[in-house]
Write a protein that holds these residues in place. Sequence first.
Motif, short mmCIF file in Angstrom:
data_model
loop_
_atom_site.label_atom_id
_atom_site.label_comp_id
_atom_site.label_asym_id
_atom_site.label_seq_id
_atom_site.Cartn_x
_atom_site.Cartn_y
_atom_site.Cartn_z
N HIS A 12 36.48 44.39 50.90
CA HIS A 12 37.41 44.25 49.77
C HIS A 12 37.58 42.76 49.45
CE1 HIS A 12 38.49 48.28 51.31
NE2 HIS A 12 38.68 48.54 50.02
N VAL A 14 39.60 41.10 47.57
CA VAL A 14 40.97 40.61 47.58
C VAL A 14 41.43 40.32 49.01
CG1 VAL A 14 43.38 41.16 47.05
CG2 VAL A 14 41.58 41.77 45.42
N GLY A 18 42.42 36.67 50.66
CA GLY A 18 43.70 36.45 51.31
C GLY A 18 43.57 35.93 52.73
#
Length: 216
Positions: A12, A14, A18
């Motif tokens: 993923h 995202v 992060g």
Amino acid sequence: MERIRVVLADDHPVVLAGVREIVERDERFEVMGEARNSSELVNLCREVGPQLLVTDYSMPGDGTYGDGIKLIGYLLRNFPDTRILVFTMISNSLVLSSLYELGVFGVVLKSGGVNELHAALNAMLHRQPYSGPGVSSVLGAASGKDDLQTRISGLSLKEYEVLRHFVSGLPVCDVARVLNRSAKTVSAQKISAMRKLEVKSDQTLLAFCAQAKLFQ
């Protein structure tokens, strides 16, 4: 000061962004690369030789490296100088305890947030195995099982991995390829798992896993 070489792996974007931001805030670490599947990850580890790997448990895999326990085991055997921190949504006590038995440095649940990831990174610097409050809570709760948890806890790790891939949408023949087992073996493990969970059809199995949040 020589910084700790870090590789990140998650399918993923995202989540990857992060985690990278969190790691790079600490000047003691240097992110050397990112991977989004098991083949990319293995190739990157060979190229970089990271001291720390932060990786998801479930990622797109292949018949060579797979994902989950198969991939983690391969990484531990082939990159013994790399400490592995598993960053995952899976909160199944069987999987978590198996990861520690394999020899991972630590496990952080994605639900645990930024502070727990920071704590794991600090533990790594002090060469201390990490088991944070999220994982400890899951493992502690396993001792007081209700009927649902009792049935789930009866699964073997191999049966759990078969179900995980089957529930993700793979037919038995593809699960066999990913896990490097025969289709006959995978079919038998799926049937055994269904018997332990007391479900009699694929539809009921999918509903059970969704209700129990078995792979979340």
